[in-house]
Design an enzyme around this catalytic site. Structure first.
Site, PDB file in Angstrom:
ATOM      1  N   SER A  10       0.847  -1.147  -0.014  1.00 49.50           N
ATOM      2  CA  SER A  10       0.034   0.002   0.211  1.00 49.50           C
ATOM      3  C   SER A  10       0.894   1.229  -0.019  1.00 49.50           C
ATOM      4  O   SER A  10       2.081   1.094   0.187  1.00 49.50           O
ATOM      5  CB  SER A  10      -0.888   0.113   1.261  1.00 49.50           C
ATOM      6  N   LYS A  11       0.070   2.528  -0.188  1.00 49.98           N
ATOM      7  CA  LYS A  11       0.991   3.553  -0.099  1.00 49.98           C
ATOM      8  C   LYS A  11       1.941   3.956   0.880  1.00 49.98           C
ATOM      9  O   LYS A  11       3.006   4.365   0.809  1.00 49.98           O
ATOM     10  CB  LYS A  11      -0.061   4.911   0.009  1.00 49.98           C
ATOM     11  N   ARG A  12       1.625   3.236   2.021  1.00 49.92           N
ATOM     12  CA  ARG A  12       2.674   3.769   3.184  1.00 49.92           C
ATOM     13  C   ARG A  12       3.807   2.878   3.004  1.00 49.92           C
ATOM     14  O   ARG A  12       4.958   3.173   3.624  1.00 49.92           O
ATOM     15  CB  ARG A  12       2.193   3.234   4.450  1.00 49.92           C
TER      16      ARG A  12
END
Ligand code: GLU
Length: 496
Positions: free
Chosen positions: A260-262
């Site tokens: 994911s983006k993180r």
């Protein structure tokens, strides 16, 4: 053997995800390997989550990766349209066929009623499956519900389809990647195929499109396995040939959670903006679940296509190692020609005034700076000293400039260099002699060079010093060396 026809069917509810790019790649490779067709279909039935910008992004990203499709929304093909929202008139016809055959039925339940069913199942700690309340409604009952203003959804009748085509409630299929997979269809629940607003659900639209587009093999992420069972039943109920299925393991982040983006970039376009090369990206994602037979990991798309075999894809999840991608990217950067690099680096140099450099100077700058780059974007911070009159001096360079020996070096440099012919070749010789001159006095050559580097670039590391001096020119060099010397004289401690 039937003609191989595979598809990538992204939903444009976001930019093209790197995981979708891998699915697209494996479909593309499978098509190439089997002289088949690779088809792009846009699955935009969910109007609220769809946007033209995402559709454009999907097109651009696939093209940038070199995954060109044979049939699709823009190029057309014999089984178009290839955008689901343009196919809305097709789906009701097939829903009607299923209704007529008893493989589907109308459901008048309201969202509130369904919610109450779900709550009850949760309260009884049972997995929720639709209670089939509407399965046996009489025509009168339906008419009454219609008169109340209720619009029916259409549900698939699993039990009927299962009994018609299979001996038990177990449904089995042979997955190209994972081997035999099965499910107890009693657990699936009669799912909706057409919503009450007349639009198809994902599972229904996919089957109708795969059927009409003559898709022979469906290769997609394993998150779709539960859908596959439902889709097989629909294919069978329609009397259509069931495609072969292959489900790919998921791509996980290094911490084994969903990517994911993180963790960093996830969309292909984000990777590109960050300075990854699409050749590196495609090579890297190919290795998520597949290994080349000769163990050589660096491979072009064509080479991968030669070597690719679907049954060799690993059925387990793959870890997205950003470090490995970085390594691969730096490798691909080094493989670019200088003219290519000059173009590819420009988007990351917009904060500088490139017109300060002649083409020859810019070429030389690229030649002496590209090798350590991991990302194309690393060039931004690698080259500030080639531009502007002054440079920002960092702490380490400042410390170096503060030393007696550096100040001595700079003063001598100015005395000697004023007569130098300012070509790279000559500077090379002169600097060598300059270093030797200081070495005689007991100053290490690197200490001599640090002083000049600190003054001219404001830092202690960077490109080849001779090239830097040649590129920025005599005037700028002297201006900066003078500034570095003067600043020393003005330091307060020197006044006492
Ligand atoms: N639109 C679906 C998705 O983006 C496609 C799944 C499929 O390949 O059938 O997940």
């Amino acid at each position: 053997m039937t003609d191989v026809r595979v598809r990538i069917a992204p939903s444009p509810s976001g930019n093209l995800h790197i995981g979708t790019a891998r699915t697209a790649l494996f479909n593309y490779l499978f098509a190439k390997k089997n002289n088949g067709k690779f088809i792009l279909r846009i699955e935009d039935t969910d109007a609220e989550r769809t946007s033209q910008a995402y559709i454009d992004n999907i097109f651009d990203s696939l093209k940038a990766l070199g995954l060109n499709w044979d049939e699709g929304p823009d190029v057309g093909g014999p089984y178009g349209p290839y955008t689901q929202s343009e196919r809305f008139d097709i789906y009701p016809k097939y829903a009607q066929i299923l209704l007529d055959k008893g493989f589907a039925y109308e459901c008048f339940c309201t969202p509130e009623e369904l919610e109450a069913e779900k709550k009850e199942a949760a309260a009884n700690k049972k997995p929720y499956v639709y209670t089939k309340k509407c399965l046996n409604l009489t025509d009168e009952e339906k008419a009454k519900l219609r008169a109340e203003g209720r619009k029916p959804a259409i549900r698939f009748n699993i039990e009927k389809a299962q009994k018609a085509f299979h001996n038990s409630s177990m449904l089995t299929f042979d997955d190209m990647v994972k081997g035999e997979l099965h499910v107890d269809t009693n657990l699936l629940g009669d799912f909706v195929i057409m919503k009450s607003n007349g639009t198809p659900t994902y599972n229904f639209a996919v089957v109708i499109d795969d059927m009409l587009m003559k898709i022979s093999h469906v290769i997609r992420g394993e998150d779709h396995i539960s859908n596959t069972f439902k889709q097989i039943l629909i294919f069978e109920a329609l009397g259509a040939e069931v495609p072969k299925f292959g489900h790919l393991g998921m791509i996980l982040a290094p911490d084994r959670s969903k990517l994911s983006k993180r963790h960093g970039a996830t969309a292909v376009s984000e990777f590109v903006e960050k300075g990854y090369l699409t050749d590196a990206l495609i090579n890297f994602v190919a290795l998520l679940g597949w290994s080349p037979s000769d163990g050589q990991e660096i491979k072009s798309l064509d080479e991968i296509a030669q070597d690719f075999r679907i049954n060799e894809i690993s059925s387990s999840n793959s870890i997205f190692e950003y470090d490995k991608l970085n390594w691969m990217n730096s490798h691909y950067i080094k493989m670019l020609s200088i003219p290519e690099l000059k173009e590819r680096l420009k988007p990351y140099l917009t904060k500088y005034d490139l017109s300060e450099l002649t083409d020859a100077q810019y070429t030389r700058m690229v030649e002496v700076t590209y090798e350590p780059l991991t990302l194309l974007s690393d060039i931004t911070d690698a080259v500030p000293y080639f531009f502007g009159e002054d440079v920002e001096i960092d702490d380490k360079a400042r410390e170096t400039l503060d030393s007696e020996v550096s100040q001595d070096v700079l003063k001598t440099f100015m005395e000697q260099a004023k007569d130098w012919e300012w070509t790279e070749e000559n500077l090379h010789e002169k600097l060598e002699a300059f270093r030797a001159f200081y070495k005689e006095k007991g100053v290490k050559p690197k200490v001599t060079m640090w002083a000049i580097r600190a003054a001219v670039t404001g830092r202690l590391c960077g490109a080849d010093m001779t090239a830097i001096l040649a590129i920025i020119g005599k005037e700028k060099t002297f201006h900066r060396v003078k500034a570095a010397t003067k600043s020393r004289q003005c330091r307060i401690k020197d006044l006492f």
